[in-house]
Scaffold this motif. Structure first.
Motif, PDB file in Angstrom:
ATOM      1  N   ASP A 212     -26.896   7.275  15.750  1.00 46.73           N
ATOM      2  CA  ASP A 212     -27.604   7.002  17.001  1.00 46.73           C
ATOM      3  C   ASP A 212     -26.885   5.936  17.816  1.00 46.73           C
ATOM      4  O   ASP A 212     -27.302   5.597  18.911  1.00 46.73           O
TER       5      ASP A 212
ATOM      6  N   ALA B  89     -28.464   8.095  11.643  1.00 44.21           N
ATOM      7  CA  ALA B  89     -28.381   9.377  12.354  1.00 44.21           C
ATOM      8  C   ALA B  89     -29.774   9.910  12.681  1.00 44.21           C
ATOM      9  O   ALA B  89     -30.723   9.656  11.941  1.00 44.21           O
ATOM     10  N   PRO B  90     -29.885  10.643  13.778  1.00 43.00           N
ATOM     11  CA  PRO B  90     -31.132  11.384  14.037  1.00 43.00           C
ATOM     12  C   PRO B  90     -31.252  12.479  12.970  1.00 43.00           C
ATOM     13  O   PRO B  90     -30.581  13.501  13.061  1.00 43.00           O
TER      14      PRO B  90
ATOM     15  N   GLU C 299     -29.888  20.020  11.201  1.00 43.17           N
ATOM     16  CA  GLU C 299     -29.551  21.210  11.987  1.00 43.17           C
ATOM     17  C   GLU C 299     -28.044  21.318  12.193  1.00 43.17           C
ATOM     18  O   GLU C 299     -27.464  22.402  12.128  1.00 43.17           O
TER      19      GLU C 299
ATOM     20  N   ASN D 232     -22.939  14.082  17.251  1.00 38.26           N
ATOM     21  CA  ASN D 232     -24.334  14.518  17.249  1.00 38.26           C
ATOM     22  C   ASN D 232     -24.489  15.983  17.652  1.00 38.26           C
ATOM     23  O   ASN D 232     -25.493  16.371  18.260  1.00 38.26           O
ATOM     24  N   THR D 233     -23.502  16.764  17.344  1.00 41.29           N
ATOM     25  CA  THR D 233     -23.577  18.211  17.488  1.00 41.29           C
ATOM     26  C   THR D 233     -22.423  18.785  16.669  1.00 41.29           C
ATOM     27  O   THR D 233     -21.639  18.019  16.098  1.00 41.29           O
TER      28      THR D 233
ATOM     29  N   ARG E 189     -34.086  17.198   2.766  1.00 42.23           N
ATOM     30  CA  ARG E 189     -34.397  17.898   4.016  1.00 42.23           C
ATOM     31  C   ARG E 189     -33.481  19.098   4.214  1.00 42.23           C
ATOM     32  O   ARG E 189     -33.904  20.148   4.706  1.00 42.23           O
TER      33      ARG E 189
ATOM     34  N   ASP F 156     -33.304  14.776  11.553  1.00 36.81           N
ATOM     35  CA  ASP F 156     -33.649  16.201  11.650  1.00 36.81           C
ATOM     36  C   ASP F 156     -32.572  16.969  12.409  1.00 36.81           C
ATOM     37  O   ASP F 156     -32.240  18.105  12.059  1.00 36.81           O
ATOM     38  N   GLN F 157     -32.028  16.339  13.438  1.00 37.23           N
ATOM     39  CA  GLN F 157     -30.975  17.011  14.194  1.00 37.23           C
ATOM     40  C   GLN F 157     -29.687  17.049  13.382  1.00 37.23           C
ATOM     41  O   GLN F 157     -28.899  17.995  13.495  1.00 37.23           O
TER      42      GLN F 157
ATOM     43  N   ARG G 182     -34.608  22.970   4.615  1.00 34.21           N
ATOM     44  CA  ARG G 182     -34.180  23.746   5.776  1.00 34.21           C
ATOM     45  C   ARG G 182     -33.432  25.007   5.354  1.00 34.21           C
ATOM     46  O   ARG G 182     -33.624  26.087   5.925  1.00 34.21           O
TER      47      ARG G 182
ATOM     48  N   ALA H 268     -34.245   8.267  14.396  1.00 38.86           N
ATOM     49  CA  ALA H 268     -34.144   8.606  15.810  1.00 38.86           C
ATOM     50  C   ALA H 268     -34.264  10.118  16.003  1.00 38.86           C
ATOM     51  O   ALA H 268     -34.068  10.896  15.075  1.00 38.86           O
ATOM     52  N   VAL H 269     -34.624  10.495  17.215  1.00 41.33           N
ATOM     53  CA  VAL H 269     -34.627  11.909  17.590  1.00 41.33           C
ATOM     54  C   VAL H 269     -33.537  12.101  18.635  1.00 41.33           C
ATOM     55  O   VAL H 269     -33.494  11.382  19.635  1.00 41.33           O
TER      56      VAL H 269
END
Lengths: 313, 477
Positions: free
Chosen positions: B423, B270-271, B277, B443-444, B310, B273-274, B314, A25-26
């Motif tokens: 997600d 989980a998303p 980050e 998610n942050t 990943r 790529d985010q 990064r 997911a994004v």
């Protein structure tokens, strides 16, 4: 990441759907934050000079208007070859991008210059035409000498979940292209979500795209940094999975040198330096070129020259 | 292949005017201190920046007396609407002078200018704006119709977010009608002293804010002073324990915001790529000098290999170096002592069998630096999985099921923060309900807002700062 060697056949609707919906997911907020963070990089002095020349060499100088004429296209081609006649060290742009019926004019004007001719095709910009018409459109452009074809996907089919149709169409256009490079326009402004952008990117790459492109420029929003970020992640992941490198082209809405440099930073820190060449990254734009030239002259002379010192074509 | 080198893009150090020496700020005046002055050092160069006074017993007595006088004669009796005007004025001055403050913070602390400019200073001003708004509405905060201030607050803050921690302490205290004596950390006193100048610029009555500088001994004199009504401390759990003992049996109120060893939990959906980050932001933000840092990565085993690959890619793009360069992601470690502690724990991690990895990065020859580092093959029993490193060092553990994730996340004496990456909304709620942590991000990570309360469970301390909850610590309720 799924193993590409076990990917479903292109007509396997269920398999394709399962694959695309199985992609990670994004998170929209996170992607926007990451893009904004990269956009805050400070590119100055020698780095700015190098970035400006790189950006100029990546421009697909574009005119896609109903009012296009041979004269207009010839003028744009002259600009493409020598963007700043007063300064020979300015590189030529990567290509010009025109409608299929203007390809022969552009080919004539650019013969021997090294600047490519790209043509939109497949009932650009809506893509609403029978497949046969789209293929005929493509063949005509290639026959007239286009080395690159910018096709649009069938967004209606994509949004209705008919991924196989979108995929088959891309594959058919790819065959019709012959030796010409195929850029697949996702029209991300109509796909709306970043999950859709990631899925459409993978769908297009699997179907044979040489480039994935954000937008036609006819729909707002056109290219944005978060959308381009997600597409750059997709080409990076696709190469890691398959070994094949696919290019990325944001198009529309890129107007200033600052904008262009933000995209280059995004490429540099997402897909990596391998994509920092006109072979793998293009900027679909027209008005950005004059701003790049103006900033270039400012850097080399220390003073701003007015917009009247750069040609409007 | 083109290499896109970013040319140096330094913010001008000259924006901040660093004086050769600084005194204490007591009763609206800068004065000498009775103790032996100390030097504050630029951790990126090891050069001494300035000489700073040390407050001794007599100085602390004077500061507390000034604060008491201001509380009884001016600030305590002043209507909330009037106090608010001063706080709004200070907030605006902080905004107007934010560039100068950001540069000074980066010079004294070592944090990248991008963070002091884009995170610290905006939050500092926001905190004053937020509590300025509460000053005349305390009767509506849920603590009775007319809640009263406590009196004089003695506040001791750490070096990781010098000005932001000052804002977290001073803004609510003043909004509620208290006066303060604040001691900044001895390695980062400069922005607090510049803030003292801003208090003068705002016309704040003398004695409402007093700044006493010095090392731990000055802090002990302050927190142990019989003339204060409230102790607020942010710092290590060890010092927090000493203060709790010191305050026990007195009339003083106490809030403590201490260490942490936060779990950042990444589920298989989980998303990704985010999430990468978020992991980077969780542990490498501010060189990992963050009490709520996501220093334990708990990743579901089925996605661990892909996620770590990943993450390493990064991490290789992180830019370590000159804190004043606008493109620096990771700046200098704040002090030689902290660098030694990080090196000690990293050595322990290696000795205990965990696998250490860091990207190739050129560290400057001068100054205190540590590369962004990740440990895999970490067992829960390793020191690096249990102790707060307070540096850019991530320990990675894996889990198989959501229950195991929660169990491992809670298996720490700390309980300040946690992160959840999935997600699936229902899984966020399920997990958050079970985590024993004061702050849970979904998610942050490392997001702060003055309206949101912040504080710990267990040995991460007690009391809340920020939001309506943050008023309670400074009201007699």
């Amino acid at each position: 990441m799924a193993d590409p060697t076990t990917l479903p056949k292109k007509t396997d609707q269920q398999g394709l759907r399962a694959f695309l919906h199985g992609l990670p997911a994004v998170d929209q907020t996170g992607a926007q934050e990451r893009a904004a963070r990269l956009a805050s990089r400070s590119i100055k002095t020698s780095a700015k000079a190098a970035a400006i020349d790189l950006a100029i060499s990546m421009v697909d100088l574009t005119t896609l208007e109903g009012a296009d004429t041979p004269g207009k296209v010839r003028a744009m081609c002259a600009k493409a070859v020598r963007p700043d006649p007063a300064v020979p060290s300015v590189p030529a742009v990567a290509a010009v991008c025109v409608y299929p019926d203007m390809v022969d004019v552009a080919v004539d004007a650019l013969r021997g210059t090294g600047v490519g001719v790209a043509s939109v095709a497949t009932a650009f910009p809506s893509g609403r035409a029978p497949l046969e018409a789209k293929l005929a459109d493509t063949r005509a452009a290639v026959a007239a000498g286009a080395a690159e074809i910018d096709m649009v996907i069938d967004r209606g089919a994509f949004l209705s979940g008919d991924y196989a149709k979108v995929s088959d169409e891309i594959a058919a256009v790819k065959r019709a292209c012959g030796p010409a490079h195929l850029k697949v326009i996702l029209e991300t402004g109509e796909l709306a979500t970043l999950d859709n952008v990631r899925r459409a990117s993978w769908l297009a790459m699997r179907a044979g795209a040489d480039f994935i492109k954000t937008s036609t420029g006819k729909i707002s929003p056109a290219a944005t940094l978060p959308v381009t970020l997600v597409m750059l992640e997709a080409v990076r992941d696709y190469r890691a999975a398959t070994g094949r490198q696919v290019g990325v082209k944001p198009a529309g809405g890129i107007r200033t040198t600052k904008d262009a440099i933000k995209y280059l930073v995004l490429v540099n820190e997402t897909a990596g330096a391998d994509w920092l060449s006109p072979d793998w990254f293009r900027l679909g734009a027209s008005s950005v070129l004059n701003d790049l030239l103006m900033q270039r002259r400012k850097l080399s002379t220390g003073v701003y020259s007015g917009p009247d010192y750069f040609t409007l074509d | 292949m083109t290499v896109f080198e970013y040319a140096p893009a330094p913010e001008s150090a000259a924006i901040a005017d660093v004086r050769a020496s600084y005194g204490l700020f007591i009763d609206g005046e800068f004065t000498d201190g009775g103790g032996e002055p100390f030097k504050t050092v630029n951790p990126a160069t090891e050069e001494a920046l300035a000489e700073v006074a040390t407050a001794d017993q007599a100085d602390v007595d004077r500061a507390v007396a000034a604060a008491r006088r201001a509380f009884e004669t001016v600030w305590g009796p002043m209507p909330g609407t009037e106090r608010a005007k001063y706080l709004f004025r200070i907030a605006r001055l902080l905004q107007e002078r934010s560039r100068e403050l950001a540069v000074l913070e980066s010079i004294d602390n070592g944090k990248p200018i991008r963070e002091s400019r884009d995170v610290d200073l905006p939050l500092v001003a926001a905190h004053f704006f937020y509590y300025a708004g509460w000053a005349d509405k305390l009767g509506h905060a849920g603590f009775g119709p007319d809640p009263r201030p406590l009196g004089v607050a003695g506040q001791v803050i750490p070096w990781n977010f010098p000005l932001l921690m000052l804002a977290w302490k001073i803004a609510p205290a003043l909004a509620c009608g208290n006066t303060v004596v604040l001691k900044p950390a001895e390695t980062t006193p400069l922005t607090a002293l510049l803030f003292a100048g801003i208090c003068r610029q705002a016309g704040l009555p003398p004695g409402v804010v007093n700044i006493v500088t010095g090392a731990g001994e000055t802090g002990r004199l302050l927190t142990g002073h019989p003339g204060i009504d409230k102790v607020a401390f942010t710092g290590s759990t060890g010092v927090g324990r000493q203060i709790a003992r010191q305050v026990a049996g007195t009339r003083k109120r106490l809030t403590l915001e201490l260490g942490g060893k936060a779990a950042n939990i990444v589920f298989d959906d989980a998303p990704i790529d985010q999430a990468v980050e978020g992991i980077v932001n969780g542990i490498f933000f501010n060189q990992g000098h963050v009490c709520c840092a996501g220093s334990r990565l708990l990743v579901q085993e089925s996605v661990a290999a892909e996620l770590l690959e990943r993450l390493r890619t990064r991490m290789a793009t992180l830019r370590v170096g000159d804190p004043l360069d606008k493109n620096t992601d990771i700046g200098a470690i704040n002090s030689a002592a902290q660098l030694a502690r990080i090196q000690d724990l990293v050595a322990a991690g290696e000795a205990e069998g965990a696998e250490r990895w860091a990207p190739a990065c050129d560290l400057p020859a001068q100054g205190y630096w540590f590369p962004p580092t990740v440990f895999t093959q970490v067992a829960a029993s390793h020191r690096i999985a249990q102790e707060e490193i307070f540096g850019p060092v991530l320990s990675v553990l894996t889990f198989r099921t959501p229950d195991e994730a929660v169990t491992k996340a809670n298996n720490t004496p700390y309980g300040l923060s946690a992160g959840i990456w999935t997600d699936k909304g229902s899984r966020i709620l399920w997990t958050a309900q079970r985590l024993r942590a004061g702050i849970v991000w979904a998610n942050t990570f490392n997001k702060f807002d003055p309206a949101s309360p912040f504080g710990g469970y267990k040995e991460s301390g007690y009391g809340r700062e920020g939001g309506r909850h943050g008023l309670e610590a400074y009201l007699d309720v």
